[in-house]
Scaffold this motif. Structure first.
Motif, PDB file in Angstrom:
ATOM      1  N   GLY A   1     -60.488 -82.563  -6.484  1.00 40.10           N
ATOM      2  CA  GLY A   1     -60.084 -83.089  -7.779  1.00 40.10           C
ATOM      3  C   GLY A   1     -61.204 -83.090  -8.784  1.00 40.10           C
ATOM      4  O   GLY A   1     -60.974 -83.356  -9.970  1.00 40.10           O
ATOM      5  N   ALA A   2     -62.422 -82.798  -8.333  1.00 41.64           N
ATOM      6  CA  ALA A   2     -63.577 -82.802  -9.235  1.00 41.64           C
ATOM      7  C   ALA A   2     -63.848 -81.434  -9.837  1.00 41.64           C
ATOM      8  O   ALA A   2     -64.747 -81.283 -10.667  1.00 41.64           O
ATOM      9  N   THR A   3     -63.098 -80.416  -9.425  1.00 49.56           N
ATOM     10  CA  THR A   3     -63.261 -79.098 -10.015  1.00 49.56           C
ATOM     11  C   THR A   3     -62.722 -79.128 -11.440  1.00 49.56           C
ATOM     12  O   THR A   3     -61.668 -79.714 -11.703  1.00 49.56           O
ATOM     13  N   GLU A   4     -63.427 -78.524 -12.342  1.00 52.53           N
ATOM     14  CA  GLU A   4     -63.071 -78.609 -13.763  1.00 52.53           C
ATOM     15  C   GLU A   4     -62.598 -77.263 -14.293  1.00 52.53           C
ATOM     16  O   GLU A   4     -63.361 -76.296 -14.270  1.00 52.53           O
ATOM     17  N   PRO A   5     -61.341 -77.168 -14.790  1.00 47.96           N
ATOM     18  CA  PRO A   5     -60.298 -78.197 -14.802  1.00 47.96           C
ATOM     19  C   PRO A   5     -59.559 -78.234 -13.465  1.00 47.96           C
ATOM     20  O   PRO A   5     -59.369 -77.206 -12.819  1.00 47.96           O
ATOM     21  N   ALA A   6     -59.123 -79.422 -13.042  1.00 42.35           N
ATOM     22  CA  ALA A   6     -58.417 -79.579 -11.768  1.00 42.35           C
ATOM     23  C   ALA A   6     -56.928 -79.301 -11.957  1.00 42.35           C
ATOM     24  O   ALA A   6     -56.361 -79.551 -13.014  1.00 42.35           O
ATOM     25  N   SER A   7     -56.312 -78.747 -10.913  1.00 40.31           N
ATOM     26  CA  SER A   7     -54.877 -78.479 -10.962  1.00 40.31           C
ATOM     27  C   SER A   7     -54.355 -78.369  -9.545  1.00 40.31           C
ATOM     28  O   SER A   7     -54.995 -77.752  -8.694  1.00 40.31           O
ATOM     29  N   VAL A   8     -53.183 -78.951  -9.287  1.00 41.48           N
ATOM     30  CA  VAL A   8     -52.601 -78.874  -7.946  1.00 41.48           C
ATOM     31  C   VAL A   8     -51.310 -78.060  -7.922  1.00 41.48           C
ATOM     32  O   VAL A   8     -50.929 -77.525  -6.890  1.00 41.48           O
TER      33      VAL A   8
END
Length: 977
Positions: A294-301
């Motif tokens: 979730g800390a990856t920028e930008p986060a997306s699931v």
């Protein structure tokens, strides 16, 4: 299993050869990790210094004498040159394949050198000196592979490695901005070449030697020669530079005027996303999607966001990624990188930092990124732990991170040489004991080969030091050093008790292979990059928020998204009666590449909308029967088009007007499996065939030549086998092998102009005299000449136990990637053939393929045909092949069936010459109703002859009757004559 299945089971695995070999290495790593934990628990944590201190560990007399290390030892007393020497590029004394370029790429003059070229210059020195060599080059348009050159001094290649100097191409994203499909997913950008002038040193292509190569030049005249190996390039400068020690940060910063570089805005900060990199050395280094944090920028699931760069593809020394940035004024600036290295526990991934194309100081020549499961934002410190600030002038600059092995490079160089020497020791013992020694016999190895026992003792000391070096580097006794420690202890026992060598020889061989696998694993240097920060001294750096709450929220969101996201549909998804439904039976990487190409090229050009779905092979038949199948399927097994055709479920594509013209782009042989009852029911995508792999060093050692015919092979077999080595001929004698492969029998059959069937496929011709003769010759290699029926080609070829083997040509890439210790010591050649009465040699070999097909109940057959024409065309296949290789690496090079695309793929010129000729000898194997009985009973016949000693003629005649009975039954079932 139908006729032609000898290659079919391999077809879908070929592109995954690297993955399969990697899985084997992973299993080995798990085992060695367990062993290492035991050894670490039971061993002495103080190290093994007492075993090697004060000893000469240079390798003794066994091993290669032409290595770079030995070269430096011979010239250790020679001083460095005193000044730079610029070579006048146009004052060459001899040349071929070169031309002057006027007004080229911003230069008044440049020298073009072709793939097959050479250029010579004379360098005159007052005294013998050592120099580095630097080249400025411009990659010219060609096949898109790395440029390679061979460098010679006075007619000799100075050392191993100088014959394969590598100069990288420059790649970047095509187009502007990120494309998004109609599902909201960002699409991976296409990679195109962006050539420009680059500066490169002559250095080790594997990265084991991290400094530029040092060359010795004698007093007086020296003739230097640069020979083309692969790809053309333009050159604008060639410089011999004195060998100098890199500056420290303090020396570097002291060389600038501090008053000039004072920031008026000390809070300046710029953030650059990693995925926005402008240039890279390899097309595989594109932006990727990370949904693991979730800390990856930008986060997306739920939606694909290209939010990082690097990853698994960024692992090979020499690969680089470069970003452009600008600063508002002259000043001192620091750099920080948000990175994650969660690939190699206990080790670091190292990167060289280049600012405007230069490494500013030695502290950033191999910046360390240590193992961590979480993202970390870190700057760079000097030897005292203080942050480093770099002087930059106002305006545009570049920041490059280049993979390097750092301190690990020297250890890997030691390990590679050790693997080579140990394999040489193993082969020498093999001559005395054979591959399966009698455990009750005393071979007196220490009496027959005293030098071998001495070499084992020395090698044990070298490996003990290597274990200590690896432990010191990583801070722990890790799994990566287990193979070296196990071998060191085994060699120590052998030196003390030579009588134990024959009893554990097989184990010794396996341990050498494990050390070779460790060499490959340790050379990996993966790293993820989220973003970069360039800032002045007082700027506050961003905070990386990766804690329990961030992780928990991310995992819950990912779980919920899995209920709503369809992962089988790729790219733009359309609805309507005019949409072509295509099912692909390959992997997700292949499917994603294809869909991206459709959305950015095919649909805009034709207006035809295409949905691509990734499915398992066994899902197609039920769907077709139920009437819910696709319009077309691609990457299907070569027997499937006829299998569907006999059931009236496949469309005859030869009825389309453009078919005849399209078929000219392929060899006739690849259409043979798709022909049935006067129609053609498939288009070829890939083409596989065998070549002959051989070890150059062992052939030279044994004084034998590459066989041109099968008789030549029989003549050199005794020489090979007398030295307890053997030849690898594909066999069906046991199910232990990965797949059934009777391609060598078919080669003997086709070289005698035989066939498996009569013209309409109603009966087999295995009972003909031609087939019986071919079968007899084939089986005699196992029954009379005792070639092995079971073997691991890659590993036995690496060790030298099998200096000659016949295998699919795609194994070339696997060996290139997974056997670095034998680089330059092997090659492949045309298959042996049968000499005809006119003196020519017939080298016919069977070929296999994957297919594309249209189903008879397709809703849009005409539109599906337009799609298939585009899919198998030269430009599409070339782009697909290049992008697939960029994603999966060189070991997954695409074996396209389209001839034009094939000749433009990333093969070296020497390999392409062999492949073109062998490809011209390929023969297709027809499919027939009931053909599965042919492959089944050829297998049974071979096993009966080999295992039970049955007569070849009677055995083949018996099985021919059974095959013909089955063919008759099947023809009756389908209402055929």
């Amino acid at each position: 299993m139908k006729t032609g299945d000898y290659n079919r089971q391999n077809n879908q695995q070929r592109e995954k050869g690297a993955v399969m070999t990697g899985n084997a290495a992973l299993i080995g790593a798990v085992v060695t990790a367990a062993l290492c934990l035991f050894l670490a628990a039971c061993g002495d944590d103080r190290g093994f210094a007492e075993k090697y201190e004060g000893l000469d560990l240079r390798g003794g007399d066994i091993g290669r004498g032409n290595t770079y290390t030995r070269y430096l030892e011979r010239h250790a007393a020679v001083p460095s040159g005193s000044e730079k020497l610029s070579i006048d590029l146009f004052a060459y004394t001899a040349a071929e394949g070169v031309a002057e370029l006027a007004g080229f790429a911003g230069e008044a003059r440049a020298l073009r050198t072709e793939e097959r070229s050479f250029v010579e210059y004379i360098v005159t020195l007052d005294k013998a000196s050592l120099y580095n060599i630097r080249l400025e080059y411009f990659p010219l348009d060609s096949r898109g592979i790395a440029i390679e050159r061979n460098f010679k001094i006075n007619g000799q290649t100075p050392f191993l490695g100088a014959e394969q100097l590598v100069f990288q191409r420059v790649w970047g994203d095509a187009g502007e901005g990120v494309r998004v499909d109609n599902q909201g997913n960002e699409l991976r950008p296409t990679q195109i070449e962006k050539p420009r002038w680059e500066t490169e040193w002559f250095k080790d292509p594997l990265g084991y030697i991290i400094e530029p190569y040092v060359f010795h030049f004698a007093e007086g005249d020296n003739v230097i020669r640069i020979e083309g190996v692969n790809e053309p390039m333009a050159i604008r400068s060639l410089t011999l530079t004195p060998v100098e020690k890199a500056k420290s940060y303090r020396e570097y910063i002291a060389s600038f005027d501090a008053a000039r570089f004072r920031n008026t805005d000390p809070s300046f900060m710029a953030k650059i996303q990693g995925e926005e990199a402008q240039r890279r050395s390899d097309p595989s280094l594109y932006a990727v999607y990370d949904r693991s944090s979730g800390a990856t920028e930008p986060a997306s699931v739920a939606k694909i966001k290209l939010n990082m760069i690097g990853g698994q593809s960024w692992r090979v020394s020499g690969q680089w990624i470069e970003w452009d940035f600008a600063v508002p004024e002259d000043g001192l600036y620091r750099f920080a990188v948000k990175s994650r290295q969660n690939y190699n526990r206990g080790f670091v991934s190292s990167r060289s930092i280049l600012i405007d194309g230069e490494i500013p100081c030695r502290e950033v020549a191999a910046a360390a990124f240590r193992y961590d499961n979480k993202w970390r934002l870190a700057g760079f410190q000097d030897g005292s732990g203080d942050e480093m600030y770099f002087p930059l002038t106002k305006g545009e600059h570049t920041f490059r991170l280049q993979a390097t092995l750092g301190e690990m490079g020297g250890m890997l160089n030691t390990m590679e040489e050790s693997v080579f020497r140990l394999n040489e020791i193993y082969r020498k013992i093999l001559v005395l004991t054979g591959p399966e020694p009698d455990i009750y016999r005393d071979y007196r190895v220490d009496v027959v080969y005293p030098e071998v026992v001495t070499a084992m003792e020395l090698e044990s000391r070298i490996l003990y030091k290597l274990v200590d070096d690896l432990t010191s580097y990583s801070g722990e006794r890790s799994s990566q050093s287990a193979a070296a420690l196990i071998l060191a202890r085994q060699l120590e026992v052998f030196a003390r008790r030579p009588d134990k060598i024959p009893r554990t020889l097989v184990n010794f061989k396996n341990n050498i292979s494990a050390l070779g696998d460790s060499l490959i694993a340790l050379a990996q240097s993966q790293l993820d990059i989220d973003y970069l920060v360039i800032s002045a001294a007082e700027a506050k750096l961003p905070r990386v928020k990766e804690n329990f709450f961030t992780a928990a929220f991310h995992e819950i969101a990912s779980f919920l998204a899995s209920f709503f996201v369809d992962y089988n549909n790729l790219g733009d998804v359309y609805e309507g009666n005019d949409v072509v439904e295509v099912w692909m039976l390959a992997g997700r990487d292949q499917s994603s590449i294809l869909k991206s190409m459709i959305d950015d090229t095919f649909t805009p050009e034709t207006g035809i909308r295409v949905n691509v779905k990734l499915v398992a092979a066994d899902a197609v038949m039920p769907a077709v029967v139920a009437g819910t199948g696709p319009d077309a399927a691609i990457t299907v097994q070569q027997g499937d088009p006829v299998n569907y055709a006999v059931r009236h479920a496949a469309l005859d594509i030869s009825q389309f007007e453009e078919f005849a013209e399209l078929a000219k782009q392929f060899d006739d042989s690849v259409f043979v499996p798709f022909r049935y009852a006067g129609g053609v029911y498939g288009l070829p995508e890939t083409q596989y065939f065998h070549v002959m792999f051989y070890r150059k060093d062992i052939f030279e050692e044994l004084g034998i030549k590459i066989p041109d015919t099968w008789d030549d092979l029989i003549r050199i077999l005794p020489v090979i086998q007398k030295n307890s080595m053997n030849v690898g001929i594909p066999s069906v004698a046991t199910t232990v092998q990965t797949s059934i492969d009777f391609s060598n029998f078919l080669a003997h059959l086709y070289q005698r102009h035989g066939s498996l069937y009569n013209e309409n496929g109603s009966r087999t011709l295995l009972d003909s005299e031609t087939a019986i003769e071919a079968f007899d010759v084939y089986t005699k290699f196992f029954t009379h000449y005792k070639t092995p029926t079971v073997f691991d080609f890659v590993n036995r070829f690496r060790t030298g136990e099998m200096p000659l083997a016949f295998a699919d040509y795609t194994n070339f890439n696997t060996l290139e990637v997974f056997a670095p210790e034998i680089r330059g010591l092997w090659g492949f050649a045309r298959m042996p053939g049968l000499k005809k009465t006119d003196g020519t040699i017939d080298r016919s070999v069977p070929t296999g393929t994957l297919a594309s097909m249209i189903f008879s109940n397709a809703k849009n057959p005409d539109l599906a045909w337009v799609f298939l024409k585009w899919w198998v065309s030269a430009d599409t296949q070339l782009r697909f092949g290049r992008e697939l290789e960029s994603v999966m690496g060189a070991a997954a090079r695409y074996p396209t069936a389209n001839y034009e695309a094939f000749t433009r793929l990333s093969w070296g010129s020497e390999e392409m010459t062999v492949l073109r000729e062998q490809r011209s000898w390929t023969v297709g194997t027809p499919e027939a109703p009931g053909g599965y009985y042919v492959s089944r009973h050829i297998t049974n016949a071979v096993r009966r002859v080999i295992n039970e000693g049955e007569d070849t003629r009677e055995t083949l005649l018996d099985y021919s009757m059974l095959i013909n009975d089955e063919l008759i039954k099947k023809r009756k079932e389908f209402g055929l004559e």
